[in-house]
Design an enzyme around this catalytic site. Structure first.
Site, short mmCIF file in Angstrom:
data_model
loop_
_atom_site.label_atom_id
_atom_site.label_comp_id
_atom_site.label_asym_id
_atom_site.label_seq_id
_atom_site.Cartn_x
_atom_site.Cartn_y
_atom_site.Cartn_z
N GLU A 27 0.85 -1.09 0.08
CA GLU A 27 0.00 0.33 0.51
C GLU A 27 0.56 1.12 0.18
O GLU A 27 2.03 1.01 0.06
CB GLU A 27 -0.98 0.15 1.15
CG GLU A 27 -0.02 -0.28 2.45
CD GLU A 27 -1.32 0.35 3.64
OE1 GLU A 27 -2.21 1.71 3.19
OE2 GLU A 27 -1.27 -0.15 4.58
N LYS A 162 -3.30 -2.17 15.89
CA LYS A 162 -2.41 -1.02 17.23
C LYS A 162 -3.71 -0.77 18.07
O LYS A 162 -5.41 -0.64 17.12
CB LYS A 162 -2.83 0.47 16.02
CG LYS A 162 -1.64 0.06 15.57
CD LYS A 162 -0.47 1.96 15.67
CE LYS A 162 0.51 1.97 15.04
NZ LYS A 162 0.94 1.89 13.38
#
Ligand code: PSU
Ligand code: MN
Length: 306
Positions: A27, A162
């Protein structure tokens, strides 16, 4: 192959795909919004090298001048790294407008999956995915990445998510969407900077061949969705739980106090956590991406064997 009229596949990637050779998608939001310059560019180029060393061809994905690109040049990677937050972060809802206007966009997990699938790329390596944000019960801030995993057949190799996110709700959402969450060498969902999260994955697998076989079977069953591989950060680069949790809690309070919302939330939190933890978290971030690139390339190699 019948290519989308907005898609440009670079010649090396096109040749590998035509010959049935392994290709790994990468990405570009991780470059523009996920890390500071110049480490972002160095990391992106190193990731491409690691993919080659492991026997696959890298295809970094982005939108440039309204064209969907599968495979960037080193100059294009440098351009994305330098422009950083000034490049539009492109999710599914942004692609049509960017293409119609001939603009640039950094692809998230969502749009990288979309473009990878258009090009015929099966495996994608990144750092962390978006998910259900803490407080989503009232904000409804749920990353489009989860919807995409539910509908686009690309395997995403990440280091978990996260803990800026609500990991429990993120797993619930993935279950609802029918996305298998595989722990690579672990039964526990890793939390990006740490190997532990307190949450279990759906399945544990220990080899690239197992990952490739599971994903191939899912595709052969005719299922439309993706598969999420959570590959824990190598122990030597993991962060102390306490340090990272404190930084995340502070970043989230500041985000709320400033009234930041929508697509700005994740880039703000990523940048703030990196600042609060100094160079340590950046080093961890870089190392886990390298680790994911290697596993993704090895899995792509297995996927291409018959
Ligand atoms: N999480 C990270 N690093 C990242 C991102 C998320 O640890 O770089 C980026 C990815 O591109 C991901 C996107 O797809 O943020 C999710 O944004 P949002 O939460 O706005 O959907
Ligand atoms: Mn969001």
């Amino acid at each position: 192959m019948n290519m989308n009229k907005y898609l440009d596949v670079n010649p090396e990637v096109a040749q590998a795909l035509a010959e049935g050779k392994p290709v790994v998608a990468l990405e570009s939001t991780i470059i523009s919004h996920g890390m500071p310059y110049p480490q972002n560019v160095q990391t992106a180029l190193n990731v491409e090298r690691i993919i080659r060393e492991n026997g696959a061809v890298p295809a970094t994905i982005a939108v440039i001048g309204g064209r969907l690109k599968a495979g960037l040049t080193a100059e294009e990677i440098e351009y994305f790294g330098k422009k950083g937050l000034n490049i539009a972060k492109a999710s599914r809802r942004d692609l049509a407008v960017l293409c119609a206007r001939g603009e640039d966009g950094a692809t998230t997990v969502t749009t990288t999956m979309i473009i990878a699938h258009m090009a015929g790329i099966k495996i994608f390596a990144t750092g962390g995915i978006g998910g259900v944000h803490r407080g989503a019960e009232t904000t409804m801030d749920i990353s489009a990445d989860l919807e995409e995993l539910g509908q686009t057949p690309v395997m995403v190799v990440c280091a978990g998510a996260k803990s800026i996110l609500d990991l429990g709700l993120t797993l619930e959402y993935l279950e609802t969407k029918g996305v298998p969450v595989i722990g690579y060498g672990t039964e526990e969902l890793p939390a990006f900077y740490t190997r532990q999260s307190g949450f279990k994955v759906d399945y544990r697998m220990d080899t690239p061949a197992e990952l490739a076989a599971a994903f191939k079977t899912q595709n052969e069953l005719g299922f439309k969705g993706g598969m999420l591989v959570a590959n824990p950060i190598p122990q030597e680069y993991a962060m102390p739980l306490d340090t990272i949790n404190k930084a995340i809690d502070q970043a989230i309070s500041e985000c709320e106090a400033k009234g930041i919302h929508g697509k700005e939330t994740t880039p703000f939190l990523l940048a703030r956590v990196a600042e609060l933890t100094g160079g340590d978290s950046l080093e961890s971030n870089i190392r886990l991406v390298y680790n994911n690139a290697a596993v993704a390339a090895q899995t792509a190699v297995e996927y291409c064997k018959n």
